[in-house]
Write a protein that holds these residues in place. Sequence first.
Motif, mmCIF file in Angstrom:
data_model
loop_
_atom_site.group_PDB
_atom_site.id
_atom_site.type_symbol
_atom_site.label_atom_id
_atom_site.label_comp_id
_atom_site.label_asym_id
_atom_site.label_seq_id
_atom_site.Cartn_x
_atom_site.Cartn_y
_atom_site.Cartn_z
ATOM 1 N N LEU A 1 0.832 -1.203 0.000
ATOM 2 C CA LEU A 1 0.000 0.000 0.000
ATOM 3 C C LEU A 1 0.865 1.251 0.000
ATOM 4 O O LEU A 1 0.531 2.252 -0.650
ATOM 5 N N ALA A 2 1.994 1.188 0.709
ATOM 6 C CA ALA A 2 2.899 2.336 0.726
ATOM 7 C C ALA A 2 3.493 2.584 -0.661
ATOM 8 O O ALA A 2 3.663 3.741 -1.080
ATOM 9 N N GLN A 3 3.802 1.501 -1.397
ATOM 10 C CA GLN A 3 4.312 1.663 -2.757
ATOM 11 C C GLN A 3 3.244 2.268 -3.670
ATOM 12 O O GLN A 3 3.548 3.082 -4.550
ATOM 13 N N LEU A 4 1.988 1.884 -3.466
ATOM 14 C CA LEU A 4 0.908 2.470 -4.247
ATOM 15 C C LEU A 4 0.797 3.977 -3.995
ATOM 16 O O LEU A 4 0.447 4.747 -4.901
ATOM 17 N N ASP A 5 1.118 4.402 -2.765
ATOM 18 C CA ASP A 5 1.070 5.835 -2.441
ATOM 19 C C ASP A 5 2.015 6.640 -3.320
ATOM 20 O O ASP A 5 1.701 7.764 -3.724
ATOM 21 N N THR A 6 3.169 6.057 -3.630
ATOM 22 C CA THR A 6 4.196 6.825 -4.327
ATOM 23 C C THR A 6 4.298 6.516 -5.818
ATOM 24 O O THR A 6 4.877 7.295 -6.573
ATOM 25 N N GLY A 7 3.757 5.372 -6.245
ATOM 26 C CA GLY A 7 3.853 5.025 -7.668
ATOM 27 C C GLY A 7 2.700 4.143 -8.085
ATOM 28 O O GLY A 7 2.893 3.004 -8.526
ATOM 29 N N PHE A 8 1.499 4.687 -7.951
ATOM 30 C CA PHE A 8 0.300 3.862 -8.113
ATOM 31 C C PHE A 8 0.259 3.137 -9.460
ATOM 32 O O PHE A 8 0.057 1.925 -9.509
ATOM 33 N N GLU A 9 0.400 3.850 -10.548
ATOM 34 C CA GLU A 9 0.212 3.240 -11.868
ATOM 35 C C GLU A 9 1.200 2.103 -12.113
ATOM 36 O O GLU A 9 0.825 1.039 -12.609
ATOM 37 N N GLN A 10 2.465 2.323 -11.774
ATOM 38 C CA GLN A 10 3.471 1.294 -11.996
ATOM 39 C C GLN A 10 3.202 0.062 -11.133
ATOM 40 O O GLN A 10 3.245 -1.074 -11.612
ATOM 41 N N VAL A 11 2.911 0.269 -9.858
ATOM 42 C CA VAL A 11 2.680 -0.858 -8.949
ATOM 43 C C VAL A 11 1.388 -1.575 -9.321
ATOM 44 O O VAL A 11 1.318 -2.810 -9.277
ATOM 45 N N TYR A 12 0.370 -0.814 -9.723
ATOM 46 C CA TYR A 12 -0.902 -1.442 -10.102
ATOM 47 C C TYR A 12 -0.720 -2.315 -11.343
ATOM 48 O O TYR A 12 -1.274 -3.410 -11.424
ATOM 49 N N ARG A 13 0.074 -1.826 -12.314
ATOM 50 C CA ARG A 13 0.383 -2.651 -13.490
ATOM 51 C C ARG A 13 1.131 -3.917 -13.077
ATOM 52 O O ARG A 13 0.903 -4.995 -13.631
#
Length: 301
Positions: free
Chosen positions: A55-67
């Motif tokens: 969730l913390a990674q999504l905070d800072t790089g949502f599109e990349q982590v979601y992909r």
Amino acid sequence: MTRSLVFLTGLPRSGSTLLCNILGMHAQVHATPTSPLSSLVESMRQSWSQDAALLAQLDTGFEQVYRRLGRATRAFMEAWSSDTDQPFTVDKSRYWLFLVETLRELYPDFKMIVCLRDLRDIYKSIEVQHRKTLLLTFPGQLEQNLVEARATQLFAPTGTVGGPLRALANLNDVPDLRANLFFWRFETFIKDPGGYTEELLRWLGVQPATLSLERITQQTHESDSHYHFKFLHQVSPRLSAPGSFTDAHLSARILNDIVSRNAWYYRQFYRADGVVRLERDGAAPAASGTAEKPPERPASS
């Protein structure tokens, strides 16, 4: 080699085991018994939704982590289904019906076969088998020694039949799904098994082939003991029409109640013109209108 995942789901006692074994006779198709893949995918989704680091990674790089989540999920699903030489894998699970939005997020052009049957015949199949195995309890916490209580629990919102019925109704609320779905009606198959199977193969994009429905080989096997032998999955080598609910001594009151409480189901999937529709295809809204009249088969008391 390009591989395709096909998702097979639908109502219990609607012919999904039979269909898997018929499709599995095609040289291009590998068909599974009830598969854990759907529940594994959902468990992954639930797990990372609670993972603080992710969730913390999504905070800072949502599109990349979601992909990355999408790639990882697809890679897992495809690896799970990769131990076969056939280009098509039919993965069977009733739970896929609850995951249509997740599947479309992962595979916009996914294909799903949804097995349907007259609800009264589904009830008959379960109730008659229970009568043959009365010394084994009925699965689930219910007043199993009361006939009406068994039927009520089966068709309850979270019941063995009622749960998938709710998921079927949910398809009306998800836009633009029709092209992804093949509604496979058990009764239509029994009337024209060869022609209906050819139609399904064309829809899947599988090479045309004549499958012998006089010598069906059972290739998938289920754990019938898990449900106390109330939902048998044995496939007969020779295709034959099963008896209808009118052949059993079932309560007319219970049968009529099943129809009246699920009028939307008959209106959408058992129309007089034989067309299967979602509401968005132009069918009447599920909350209004008159249900299509079910086949004229008077029930015995």
